[in-house]
Design a protein around this motif. Sequence first.
Motif, PDB file in Angstrom:
ATOM      1  N   MET A   1      35.222  76.604 -35.605  1.00  0.00           N
ATOM      2  CA  MET A   1      35.376  76.746 -34.171  1.00  0.00           C
ATOM      3  C   MET A   1      34.450  77.852 -33.700  1.00  0.00           C
ATOM      4  O   MET A   1      34.177  78.796 -34.440  1.00  0.00           O
ATOM      5  CB  MET A   1      36.840  77.020 -33.822  1.00  0.00           C
ATOM      6  N   LEU A   2      33.987  77.749 -32.474  1.00  0.00           N
ATOM      7  CA  LEU A   2      33.085  78.733 -31.902  1.00  0.00           C
ATOM      8  C   LEU A   2      33.857  79.945 -31.391  1.00  0.00           C
ATOM      9  O   LEU A   2      35.087  79.908 -31.247  1.00  0.00           O
ATOM     10  CB  LEU A   2      32.269  78.105 -30.774  1.00  0.00           C
ATOM     11  N   THR A   3      33.142  80.994 -31.108  1.00  0.00           N
ATOM     12  CA  THR A   3      33.751  82.252 -30.686  1.00  0.00           C
ATOM     13  C   THR A   3      34.656  82.067 -29.472  1.00  0.00           C
ATOM     14  O   THR A   3      35.764  82.612 -29.429  1.00  0.00           O
ATOM     15  CB  THR A   3      32.652  83.294 -30.370  1.00  0.00           C
ATOM     16  N   GLY A   4      34.215  81.312 -28.489  1.00  0.00           N
ATOM     17  CA  GLY A   4      35.013  81.103 -27.276  1.00  0.00           C
ATOM     18  C   GLY A   4      36.354  80.459 -27.568  1.00  0.00           C
ATOM     19  O   GLY A   4      37.378  80.849 -26.997  1.00  0.00           O
ATOM     20  N   GLU A   5      36.365  79.486 -28.460  1.00  0.00           N
ATOM     21  CA  GLU A   5      37.627  78.828 -28.813  1.00  0.00           C
ATOM     22  C   GLU A   5      38.546  79.776 -29.563  1.00  0.00           C
ATOM     23  O   GLU A   5      39.747  79.846 -29.289  1.00  0.00           O
ATOM     24  CB  GLU A   5      37.376  77.575 -29.647  1.00  0.00           C
ATOM     25  N   LEU A   6      37.991  80.548 -30.500  1.00  0.00           N
ATOM     26  CA  LEU A   6      38.811  81.519 -31.231  1.00  0.00           C
ATOM     27  C   LEU A   6      39.372  82.553 -30.257  1.00  0.00           C
ATOM     28  O   LEU A   6      40.540  82.940 -30.361  1.00  0.00           O
ATOM     29  CB  LEU A   6      37.994  82.194 -32.332  1.00  0.00           C
ATOM     30  N   SER A   7      38.582  82.951 -29.307  1.00  0.00           N
ATOM     31  CA  SER A   7      39.038  83.897 -28.296  1.00  0.00           C
ATOM     32  C   SER A   7      40.194  83.312 -27.484  1.00  0.00           C
ATOM     33  O   SER A   7      41.213  83.975 -27.264  1.00  0.00           O
ATOM     34  CB  SER A   7      37.867  84.265 -27.370  1.00  0.00           C
ATOM     35  N   ARG A   8      40.056  82.076 -27.043  1.00  0.00           N
ATOM     36  CA  ARG A   8      41.134  81.422 -26.271  1.00  0.00           C
ATOM     37  C   ARG A   8      42.411  81.275 -27.100  1.00  0.00           C
ATOM     38  O   ARG A   8      43.509  81.490 -26.605  1.00  0.00           O
ATOM     39  CB  ARG A   8      40.681  80.057 -25.777  1.00  0.00           C
ATOM     40  N   ARG A   9      42.271  80.927 -28.358  1.00  0.00           N
ATOM     41  CA  ARG A   9      43.441  80.677 -29.202  1.00  0.00           C
ATOM     42  C   ARG A   9      44.161  81.949 -29.625  1.00  0.00           C
ATOM     43  O   ARG A   9      45.342  81.899 -29.960  1.00  0.00           O
ATOM     44  CB  ARG A   9      43.031  79.863 -30.427  1.00  0.00           C
ATOM     45  N   THR A  10      43.462  83.071 -29.614  1.00  0.00           N
ATOM     46  CA  THR A  10      44.076  84.324 -30.071  1.00  0.00           C
ATOM     47  C   THR A  10      44.313  85.325 -28.945  1.00  0.00           C
ATOM     48  O   THR A  10      45.038  86.299 -29.128  1.00  0.00           O
ATOM     49  CB  THR A  10      43.193  85.007 -31.130  1.00  0.00           C
ATOM     50  N   GLY A  11      43.663  85.123 -27.790  1.00  0.00           N
ATOM     51  CA  GLY A  11      43.778  86.080 -26.698  1.00  0.00           C
ATOM     52  C   GLY A  11      42.942  87.334 -26.915  1.00  0.00           C
ATOM     53  O   GLY A  11      43.126  88.336 -26.231  1.00  0.00           O
ATOM     54  N   VAL A  12      42.033  87.300 -27.861  1.00  0.00           N
ATOM     55  CA  VAL A  12      41.171  88.438 -28.183  1.00  0.00           C
ATOM     56  C   VAL A  12      39.772  88.119 -27.665  1.00  0.00           C
ATOM     57  O   VAL A  12      39.245  87.034 -27.929  1.00  0.00           O
ATOM     58  CB  VAL A  12      41.148  88.684 -29.713  1.00  0.00           C
ATOM     59  N   ASN A  13      39.174  89.066 -26.923  1.00  0.00           N
ATOM     60  CA  ASN A  13      37.879  88.746 -26.331  1.00  0.00           C
ATOM     61  C   ASN A  13      36.783  88.667 -27.388  1.00  0.00           C
ATOM     62  O   ASN A  13      36.907  89.185 -28.501  1.00  0.00           O
ATOM     63  CB  ASN A  13      37.526  89.698 -25.186  1.00  0.00           C
ATOM     64  N   ALA A  14      35.693  88.004 -27.026  1.00  0.00           N
ATOM     65  CA  ALA A  14      34.606  87.736 -27.958  1.00  0.00           C
ATOM     66  C   ALA A  14      33.984  89.021 -28.502  1.00  0.00           C
ATOM     67  O   ALA A  14      33.607  89.077 -29.679  1.00  0.00           O
ATOM     68  CB  ALA A  14      33.539  86.876 -27.277  1.00  0.00           C
ATOM     69  N   HIS A  15      33.894  90.029 -27.666  1.00  0.00           N
ATOM     70  CA  HIS A  15      33.327  91.307 -28.115  1.00  0.00           C
ATOM     71  C   HIS A  15      34.152  91.885 -29.268  1.00  0.00           C
ATOM     72  O   HIS A  15      33.597  92.367 -30.257  1.00  0.00           O
ATOM     73  CB  HIS A  15      33.270  92.287 -26.928  1.00  0.00           C
ATOM     74  N   GLN A  16      35.470  91.832 -29.143  1.00  0.00           N
ATOM     75  CA  GLN A  16      36.337  92.333 -30.214  1.00  0.00           C
ATOM     76  C   GLN A  16      36.191  91.489 -31.478  1.00  0.00           C
ATOM     77  O   GLN A  16      36.187  92.024 -32.590  1.00  0.00           O
ATOM     78  CB  GLN A  16      37.792  92.354 -29.757  1.00  0.00           C
ATOM     79  N   LEU A  17      36.072  90.187 -31.322  1.00  0.00           N
ATOM     80  CA  LEU A  17      35.898  89.319 -32.490  1.00  0.00           C
ATOM     81  C   LEU A  17      34.609  89.664 -33.227  1.00  0.00           C
ATOM     82  O   LEU A  17      34.599  89.732 -34.462  1.00  0.00           O
ATOM     83  CB  LEU A  17      35.888  87.843 -32.065  1.00  0.00           C
ATOM     84  N   ARG A  18      33.536  89.925 -32.492  1.00  0.00           N
ATOM     85  CA  ARG A  18      32.279  90.320 -33.134  1.00  0.00           C
ATOM     86  C   ARG A  18      32.430  91.673 -33.831  1.00  0.00           C
ATOM     87  O   ARG A  18      31.877  91.898 -34.908  1.00  0.00           O
ATOM     88  CB  ARG A  18      31.147  90.344 -32.106  1.00  0.00           C
ATOM     89  N   TYR A  19      33.207  92.574 -33.206  1.00  0.00           N
ATOM     90  CA  TYR A  19      33.469  93.874 -33.832  1.00  0.00           C
ATOM     91  C   TYR A  19      34.226  93.681 -35.150  1.00  0.00           C
ATOM     92  O   TYR A  19      33.881  94.289 -36.163  1.00  0.00           O
ATOM     93  CB  TYR A  19      34.258  94.778 -32.883  1.00  0.00           C
ATOM     94  N   TYR A  20      35.247  92.830 -35.147  1.00  0.00           N
ATOM     95  CA  TYR A  20      36.008  92.562 -36.374  1.00  0.00           C
ATOM     96  C   TYR A  20      35.081  92.036 -37.471  1.00  0.00           C
ATOM     97  O   TYR A  20      35.202  92.413 -38.636  1.00  0.00           O
ATOM     98  CB  TYR A  20      37.131  91.561 -36.136  1.00  0.00           C
ATOM     99  N   GLU A  21      34.165  91.170 -37.077  1.00  0.00           N
ATOM    100  CA  GLU A  21      33.219  90.626 -38.050  1.00  0.00           C
ATOM    101  C   GLU A  21      32.316  91.739 -38.588  1.00  0.00           C
ATOM    102  O   GLU A  21      32.095  91.840 -39.798  1.00  0.00           O
ATOM    103  CB  GLU A  21      32.381  89.528 -37.406  1.00  0.00           C
ATOM    104  N   ALA A  22      31.830  92.599 -37.706  1.00  0.00           N
ATOM    105  CA  ALA A  22      30.948  93.699 -38.127  1.00  0.00           C
ATOM    106  C   ALA A  22      31.672  94.661 -39.065  1.00  0.00           C
ATOM    107  O   ALA A  22      31.047  95.266 -39.942  1.00  0.00           O
ATOM    108  CB  ALA A  22      30.426  94.442 -36.900  1.00  0.00           C
ATOM    109  N   GLN A  23      32.987  94.802 -38.896  1.00  0.00           N
ATOM    110  CA  GLN A  23      33.785  95.680 -39.741  1.00  0.00           C
ATOM    111  C   GLN A  23      34.209  95.017 -41.047  1.00  0.00           C
ATOM    112  O   GLN A  23      34.905  95.624 -41.861  1.00  0.00           O
ATOM    113  CB  GLN A  23      35.036  96.158 -38.982  1.00  0.00           C
ATOM    114  N   GLY A  24      33.832  93.755 -41.231  1.00  0.00           N
ATOM    115  CA  GLY A  24      34.183  93.044 -42.456  1.00  0.00           C
ATOM    116  C   GLY A  24      35.604  92.503 -42.462  1.00  0.00           C
ATOM    117  O   GLY A  24      36.128  92.139 -43.512  1.00  0.00           O
ATOM    118  N   LEU A  25      36.227  92.440 -41.285  1.00  0.00           N
ATOM    119  CA  LEU A  25      37.607  91.962 -41.185  1.00  0.00           C
ATOM    120  C   LEU A  25      37.682  90.455 -40.971  1.00  0.00           C
ATOM    121  O   LEU A  25      38.730  89.848 -41.190  1.00  0.00           O
ATOM    122  CB  LEU A  25      38.326  92.663 -40.025  1.00  0.00           C
ATOM    123  N   LEU A  26      36.604  89.870 -40.501  1.00  0.00           N
ATOM    124  CA  LEU A  26      36.595  88.466 -40.110  1.00  0.00           C
ATOM    125  C   LEU A  26      35.268  87.865 -40.559  1.00  0.00           C
ATOM    126  O   LEU A  26      34.217  88.507 -40.421  1.00  0.00           O
ATOM    127  CB  LEU A  26      36.732  88.395 -38.583  1.00  0.00           C
TER     128      LEU A  26
END
Length: 135
Positions: A1-26
Motif C-alpha cells: 500500500m502507498l503512504t497515503g493509504e497507510l496514513s488513512r488506515r492508521t491516522g498517522v500523517n505521511a511525514h511521521q510515517l517517513r520519520y518512522y522509516e528513517a528511524q528504522g521502525l517501519l
Amino acid sequence: MLTGELSRRTGVNAHQLRYYEAQGLLDADRGASGYRDYHENAVLRVKQIRHLLGAGLSSEDIAYLLPCATGEAPELLGCPELLAAMRSRLRRLDDQMATLARSRDALADYIDAAERTGSESCPPFDDADPEPVPA
C-alpha cells in the motif's frame, strides 16, 4: 500500500510515517515509480509504534523493543534485555517527574509568599505595557 493509504488506515500523517522509516521502525519497498510501498503488516506496526510512543518511549527505545512486540497493544516478551531497557526508561521518567515536582513546589512557595506580602509593595503597572513602571 502507498503512504497515503497507510496514513488513512492508521491516522498517522505521511511525514511521521517517513520519520518512522528513517528511524528504522517501519520498512517500505520502493516501486518502479519510486513511491514507498508498505506491506499489509505496516498497519499493525504503526499502531504498535504509536502505543509505545504514548508510553513515553523514544524512537531508539522502540526500535529495540519492536522485535519483541506482538499484537496491537502491543504485548512485549519479557526477555531480560527488554526488561532492563524498559526499567531504565521508567527510572528516567521517575527522575523527570521528581524534578517537575520540585519545580512545582518551588513555584507554589513563590506564589504563597507573594500572596502573603500583598500587592501594595508591587510597582504600578501601565495598562498598555505589562512591564513594571519604575517608581
